[in-house]
Design an enzyme around this catalytic site. Sequence first.
Site, PDB file in Angstrom:
ATOM      1  N   HIS A 105      15.231 -25.097  16.556  1.00  0.00           N
ATOM      2  CA  HIS A 105      15.383 -26.459  16.039  1.00  0.00           C
ATOM      3  C   HIS A 105      14.119 -27.269  16.281  1.00  0.00           C
ATOM      4  CE1 HIS A 105      19.405 -26.627  14.582  1.00  0.00           C
ATOM      5  NE2 HIS A 105      19.998 -26.451  15.742  1.00  0.00           N
TER       6      HIS A 105
ATOM      7  N   HIS B  80      21.668 -26.641  10.082  1.00  0.00           N
ATOM      8  CA  HIS B  80      22.226 -25.290  10.275  1.00  0.00           C
ATOM      9  C   HIS B  80      22.534 -24.652   8.932  1.00  0.00           C
ATOM     10  CE1 HIS B  80      23.441 -27.215  14.200  1.00  0.00           C
ATOM     11  NE2 HIS B  80      22.779 -26.152  14.593  1.00  0.00           N
TER      12      HIS B  80
ATOM     13  N   HIS C 291      18.093 -20.694  19.942  1.00  0.00           N
ATOM     14  CA  HIS C 291      18.607 -21.560  18.880  1.00  0.00           C
ATOM     15  C   HIS C 291      18.011 -22.970  18.991  1.00  0.00           C
ATOM     16  CE1 HIS C 291      21.906 -23.094  16.188  1.00  0.00           C
ATOM     17  NE2 HIS C 291      21.658 -24.202  16.874  1.00  0.00           N
ATOM     18  N   GLU C 292      18.044 -23.523  20.188  1.00  0.00           N
ATOM     19  CA  GLU C 292      17.505 -24.873  20.380  1.00  0.00           C
ATOM     20  C   GLU C 292      16.001 -24.904  20.141  1.00  0.00           C
ATOM     21  OE1 GLU C 292      19.346 -27.499  20.679  1.00  0.00           O
ATOM     22  OE2 GLU C 292      21.138 -26.255  20.768  1.00  0.00           O
TER      23      GLU C 292
END
Length: 706
Positions: free
Chosen positions: A246, A322, A242-243
Amino acid sequence: KMLLLFLLGAATGRCLHDETQKSVSLLRPPFSQMAPDFRSSYLTLPNSLDPQPLRIQTYYIGEPISDGAWDPEGDVMRGRPRALTAVREATQQIQGVLAVPPVQGPLLLSRDPTQYCHAVWGDPDTPNYHRCSLLNPEYKGETCLGAKIPDAHLYGYTLWPEQGPPQLVQPDGPGVQNTDFLLYVRIVHTSRCHQEPSIIAYSACCQLDSEDRPLAGTIVYCAQHLVSPSLSHGDIVMATLHELFHILGFSGQLFKKWRDCPSGLNIRENCSTRQQVTRRDKWGQLLLTTPTVSHSLAKHLGVVGVSLGVPLEEEQGPSSSHWEARLLQGSIMAATFNGAQRTQLDSVTLAAFQDSGWYQVNHSAAEELLWGKGSGLEFGLVTTCGTSSSDFFCTGSGMGCHYLHLDKGSCSSDPTLEGCRMYKPLANRSECWKKENGLPAGTENPHGEIYHSQSRCFLANLTLQRLPGDKTNHPSQIPNLKEAKLTGRCYLHQCTQRGAYEVQVEGSPWVSCRPGKAIQIPGYHGLLYCPQGRLCQANEGNNSVTSLPVNLSTQDVLFKLSLGLAGPPGHTLQEEQKEELAEAVLQALVNRGGTGRCYFHSPSITTSLVFTVHMWKSPGCQGPSVAMLYKALTLTLQEKALEVYHGEASFTTEYIKLLVTWDHNPSTTQITLSVGLCLLLLILVGAIGIVAYQKQATRQVGPSAP
Ligand SMILES: *[C@@H]1O[C@H](CO)[C@@H](O)[C@H](O)[C@H]1NC(C)=O
Ligand SMILES: *[C@@H]1O[C@H](CO)[C@@H](O)[C@H](O)[C@H]1NC(C)=O
Ligand SMILES: *[C@@H]1O[C@H](CO)[C@@H](O)[C@H](O)[C@H]1NC(C)=O
Ligand SMILES: *[C@@H]1O[C@H](CO)[C@@H](O)[C@H](O)[C@H]1NC(C)=O
Ligand SMILES: *[C@@H]1O[C@H](CO)[C@@H](O)[C@H](O)[C@H]1NC(C)=O
Ligand SMILES: *[C@@H]1O[C@H](CO)[C@@H](O)[C@H](O)[C@H]1NC(C)=O
């Protein structure tokens, strides 16, 4: 307005956006002023453009000694292998998903001229116009979200006298070979981790290439989560992924830099910056509107041909990084994280990387997102979710099944759902696939439940026709039987073919479950509802499980202990004293408890002197159970207040302000991922064109006056 973070149990929180943004400047290469034709001729070298799997090179950056005070249990040391393994697995996974034209030669990062340079030559008539005329004596090198970038990864820099040859201060580093992205990893006990105990990791992108593709970034892990039994290895890998997404481009700060590229093999050829990436619809909902994501969402909702934007979760500030949780619950890029097994790498997220123009995307790596599948245009709207027209949302507060059917759930909401409600896994024992959640052998099991790795949650009101030891009663004589309400129950299932399955209830034969229909079970009163489009969706053989859940490590109970402190009259706690005082109170508490530090995690203190600490037993921790320690502590605190001297002041605990809460089982608690953020910095080269300067003078670019 939107609270993005969920503490374990306590629903207070705050988005990291502002802090992360402030701390990071986004640099582009120093040769960004290069003529465009030079750039494109460089990029169209024969064979240099075929996209290859993205090569991410990872560097672990150790913390300076001074931070050691916050690692009394060696969490950083113990957590390091776990973090680095997770990073390796996540970057390998990304290699199968994203490809870029490989960076030619060693990758070198830029230095920030506003950092190393104090002033530049301001006279356009002189040969060294724009060049650094005065160095910043305070310059300590480049950092990326607190990670010190090695000089070996950086371009050098030079001082230019008014006349004469330039003076090389630092030569170019060798750079990093065979690399398209540099990832720095830190493992810390920062105050940010202490203040927001639910944050597993946070990240930021720091450098872009000449086409604005992210080149380098940092991921920061909060050390206590790496050694906590509440997160599985799969959870840490998923949080890392997830990071990484980003910092590779899925960020509110980067959306506007996405490129519009004509499709073709040479993905970077003839790209232009996208005109519009986000817009607001008539209800004020922020949407990401690029073509591939819009098409992907439309396909997911079963409304192909309609051009939809994809709703983004509104966070604090003007950017949003998100997907809206009402629409894309369970997506890896949704704002809330419910554990790895409830999270998918969905096609809408992959479509976003396609729309960035920076990557070639392997769409076959997409996992199926069940949430909202085929539910049409009206799905997930605040106006429709309460009308019980959808299988995914619920109304009221009854019990049912989480939409993946791995867990029982209770109908509830959270801030990202904006009033919509869904069946959320219970605080404890909601997993049908965990054998240990079942009733002990020999106990009555009137509803015939079976907990097993192949059990799933079904909406049902089954009751044994003949209860044990109850040979005479006719069903009509049993009170309450008629009113048996539908609720979530665990029963065994097996797939027969795609979308088809059978169920088994305790003591019953296998019964075919027709999706969308209610069935009866021999030996039981009541009905069992067979969910449609949820179970056995993958093309699996007979007897295979829908999705094999990973074992979560055994869960210790979590407590949150809050102590109100009384300080000297009129005393105000300074921001910078908080950590020290929290540490002092914790030490006193540990001394009082007579146990190790290993029970206490994430101490913090508010300006109004409320000290909070989370309690669980980390692995390898010797001593009594958390419950016993908690009991002993509360007893002794009642008898005798805790006295803490800090600075010149003395602080005493007030027993009446003692607060203990049981936290949820973290495997079912939403754990928030921070936003990976990138901030646009007007670097010197960009700024100089619009800033007026004095002829014959040097222009100050550093933060302080010469
Ligand atoms: C694309 O993804 C699939 C599924 O994950 C994988 O099997 C395949 O190897 C990937 N292709 C490439 C070129 O990485
Ligand atoms: C890129 O643009 C040039 C000039 O406009 C054109 O000749 C070339 O065919 C274009 N390439 C692609 C892949 O569209
Ligand atoms: C499960 O949670 C309920 C309250 O939500 C509590 O009463 C019960 O004791 C818990 N059970 C276990 C085994 O922790
Ligand atoms: C089970 O639930 C269904 C649907 O609500 C209801 O019609 C039926 O009477 C219930 N059966 C029993 C035995 O409670
Ligand atoms: C599953 O089993 C049934 C009968 O037992 C058989 O007819 C069917 O072809 C099997 N399906 C698969 C995918 O093997
Ligand atoms: C899960 O736990 C059970 C019992 O503790 C064990 O038998 C099983 O092998 C574990 N499964 C995995 C995938 O680790």
